[in-house]
Design a protein around this motif. Sequence first.
Motif, short mmCIF file in Angstrom:
data_model
loop_
_atom_site.label_atom_id
_atom_site.label_comp_id
_atom_site.label_asym_id
_atom_site.label_seq_id
_atom_site.Cartn_x
_atom_site.Cartn_y
_atom_site.Cartn_z
N GLN A 126 37.01 38.20 40.69
CA GLN A 126 37.86 38.72 39.61
C GLN A 126 38.58 40.00 40.06
O GLN A 126 39.73 40.24 39.71
CB GLN A 126 37.03 39.00 38.34
N ASN A 127 37.86 40.83 40.87
CA ASN A 127 38.46 42.09 41.34
C ASN A 127 39.01 41.98 42.76
O ASN A 127 39.24 42.99 43.42
CB ASN A 127 37.42 43.21 41.26
N GLY A 128 39.23 40.74 43.21
CA GLY A 128 39.81 40.54 44.51
C GLY A 128 38.79 40.63 45.64
O GLY A 128 37.58 40.68 45.41
N VAL A 129 39.29 40.63 46.85
CA VAL A 129 38.44 40.71 48.05
C VAL A 129 38.96 41.86 48.90
O VAL A 129 40.16 41.94 49.17
CB VAL A 129 38.50 39.37 48.82
N LYS A 130 38.04 42.77 49.26
CA LYS A 130 38.41 43.96 50.01
C LYS A 130 39.54 44.73 49.34
O LYS A 130 40.51 45.17 49.98
CB LYS A 130 38.81 43.60 51.44
N GLY A 131 39.44 44.77 47.99
CA GLY A 131 40.41 45.57 47.25
C GLY A 131 41.78 44.92 47.08
O GLY A 131 42.69 45.51 46.51
N GLU A 132 41.94 43.70 47.57
CA GLU A 132 43.25 43.02 47.46
C GLU A 132 43.11 41.80 46.55
O GLU A 132 42.08 41.14 46.54
CB GLU A 132 43.70 42.51 48.84
N GLY A 133 44.19 41.47 45.87
CA GLY A 133 44.23 40.26 45.05
C GLY A 133 43.40 40.42 43.80
O GLY A 133 43.23 41.53 43.27
N GLY A 134 42.90 39.32 43.33
CA GLY A 134 42.10 39.36 42.11
C GLY A 134 42.95 39.15 40.86
O GLY A 134 44.17 39.00 40.93
N MET A 135 42.27 39.13 39.74
CA MET A 135 42.95 38.90 38.47
C MET A 135 43.66 40.18 38.02
O MET A 135 43.23 41.28 38.37
CB MET A 135 41.92 38.50 37.41
N PRO A 136 44.72 40.05 37.24
CA PRO A 136 45.39 41.25 36.71
C PRO A 136 44.43 42.08 35.87
O PRO A 136 43.45 41.56 35.33
CB PRO A 136 46.52 40.68 35.83
N ASP A 137 44.73 43.38 35.73
CA ASP A 137 43.83 44.27 34.98
C ASP A 137 43.67 43.86 33.52
O ASP A 137 42.65 44.12 32.90
CB ASP A 137 44.38 45.72 35.02
N ASP A 138 44.71 43.24 32.99
CA ASP A 138 44.61 42.89 31.55
C ASP A 138 43.97 41.52 31.33
O ASP A 138 43.97 41.02 30.21
CB ASP A 138 46.00 42.96 30.89
N PHE A 139 43.45 40.92 32.38
CA PHE A 139 42.75 39.64 32.20
C PHE A 139 41.42 39.90 31.50
O PHE A 139 40.61 40.72 31.95
CB PHE A 139 42.48 38.97 33.55
N ARG A 140 41.22 39.24 30.37
CA ARG A 140 39.99 39.45 29.60
C ARG A 140 39.21 38.13 29.53
O ARG A 140 39.74 37.12 29.05
CB ARG A 140 40.32 39.92 28.17
N ARG A 141 37.98 38.16 30.00
CA ARG A 141 37.17 36.91 29.99
C ARG A 141 37.01 36.38 28.57
O ARG A 141 36.95 35.18 28.35
CB ARG A 141 35.82 37.17 30.63
N GLU A 142 36.94 37.31 27.59
CA GLU A 142 36.74 36.89 26.19
C GLU A 142 37.86 35.96 25.70
O GLU A 142 37.69 35.24 24.73
CB GLU A 142 36.72 38.09 25.23
N ASP A 143 39.02 36.03 26.34
CA ASP A 143 40.15 35.20 25.89
C ASP A 143 40.10 33.78 26.44
O ASP A 143 40.98 32.98 26.14
CB ASP A 143 41.48 35.83 26.34
N HIS A 144 39.10 33.50 27.27
CA HIS A 144 39.15 32.22 28.00
C HIS A 144 37.85 31.42 27.90
O HIS A 144 37.40 30.84 28.87
CB HIS A 144 39.53 32.48 29.46
N GLY A 145 37.27 31.43 26.72
CA GLY A 145 36.08 30.60 26.50
C GLY A 145 36.47 29.13 26.39
O GLY A 145 37.65 28.77 26.35
N LEU A 146 35.46 28.28 26.34
CA LEU A 146 35.69 26.84 26.19
C LEU A 146 35.93 26.52 24.72
O LEU A 146 35.44 27.23 23.83
CB LEU A 146 34.46 26.08 26.68
N ARG A 147 36.64 25.44 24.48
CA ARG A 147 36.89 25.05 23.09
C ARG A 147 35.57 24.55 22.45
O ARG A 147 34.94 23.63 22.95
CB ARG A 147 37.92 23.93 23.02
N ARG A 148 35.19 25.19 21.37
CA ARG A 148 33.86 24.91 20.79
C ARG A 148 33.88 23.81 19.74
O ARG A 148 34.88 23.61 19.06
CB ARG A 148 33.34 26.17 20.11
N LEU A 149 32.74 23.20 19.61
CA LEU A 149 32.52 22.20 18.56
C LEU A 149 31.69 22.82 17.45
O LEU A 149 30.82 23.65 17.70
CB LEU A 149 31.69 21.03 19.09
N LYS A 150 31.91 22.34 16.23
CA LYS A 150 30.91 22.54 15.18
C LYS A 150 29.87 21.46 15.39
O LYS A 150 30.23 20.30 15.65
CB LYS A 150 31.55 22.32 13.81
N VAL A 151 28.61 21.79 15.29
CA VAL A 151 27.55 20.80 15.52
C VAL A 151 26.61 20.82 14.32
O VAL A 151 26.29 21.90 13.79
CB VAL A 151 26.78 21.10 16.82
#
Length: 418
Positions: A126-151
Amino acid sequence: MSQAPINPATALWPNDGLTRVPYALYDDQEIYDRERQRLFMGPTWNVLGLECEIPNPGDYKTTFLGDVPVVLVRGKDGSLKGFENRCAHRGALLCLERFGNAKAFTCIYHAWSYDHDGNLTGVAFQNGVKGEGGMPDDFRREDHGLRRLKVAALAGLVFGSFDARVPPLEEYLGPEIVQRIRRVLPRPVKVLGYYTQTLRNNWKLYFENVKDPYHASILHLFFTTFRVNRLSQTGGIIVDDSGGHHVSYSKLDDQPEQKGDDRDYEAAILRADHDDFGLKEPALLGGRDEFGDGITLQILTVFPNLVLQQVRNNLVMRQIVPRGVDQTDLVWINYGFEDDDEDLADLRLLQSNFIGPAGYISMEDGAVGDFIQRALPGTVGDTSIVMMGGDEAASSASRATETSIRGFWKAYRKVMNI
Ligand code: FES
Ligand SMILES: [Fe+2]
């Protein structure tokens, strides 16, 4: 969600009634796509399995809701959860095993991982490799959960829904269906075995077949020859208010029939009606009145994908899984109870020969749907006839009726808006 009427089905539905069904509904890709969106992923409860398949925290099962792959999992606190089986990153199937136990779910492609609630908990590099690359700073894991079912679960049966508007499960089923489900699931359940059968027909043809008591004693030679099910037996049909769910039940007569007792059968000159056969293994037709009400056959459906079956002491949950316009998977789960004695467990297995892809009774059902599907090309603009027993979709003391098929179409037209 689009409310716009669609062609060709709307244009072809001949009137407001339920006695004519357009054949176009069985081989139209637009209809199939609309079913996925409005019906399976809409405000319906879809059976996903049995609670006893995932007894411990972290146990999971992969299955389908409609044709959408889903995961059913038991959380750390013992509660049932479910989510779409599709990684939020690039859409790979997340969980590849049929059953298992997992503390977390990690995608094989780029190792994104998720907890039992479907929350995204880890992103590799997520934070890249050796300080390079990675996801943008505003990438939030909370925004990318799986679509949930009611069970929700009832008597050990587990249902899921993608639509938060779905009514509570017991309200959706209605009291009569709830009572008949509890009747065949009164105690802790144990799975005895599975079959999966591929049907070469649209899923609705199978659901209609199960709701059709008219054919059973005519198509199924075994039923009638050995008097497991004849329409002259005591029984009836329950259709719930929505129309979508039903129960058909009958009692095997204790007294052997005398010639002439069943004049309507004799008059119909059915290929199935012989009395010159016997079974070398009569235990197949034996049985115990295990529920104490004398009912020897109960077929129950819940809209849109559950069939719950008792034939004598053979108990089965069937799950209907559409696999395209003209293909359906039928998953059969044979079950008994944890406290079954050995004789009863053996009897259930012996009587499981009635059902499944090559069952003495049910193998013909795998063939007739295919016969209808193969004859569809010439049906343009035409309809089938569902007039047996009138034009209502109500409960009926007689089983010489197609009332529960009409009920299916009542519920279907409402949810599909056609
Ligand atoms: S597709 Fe799942 S991590 Fe990339
Ligand atoms: Fe049948």
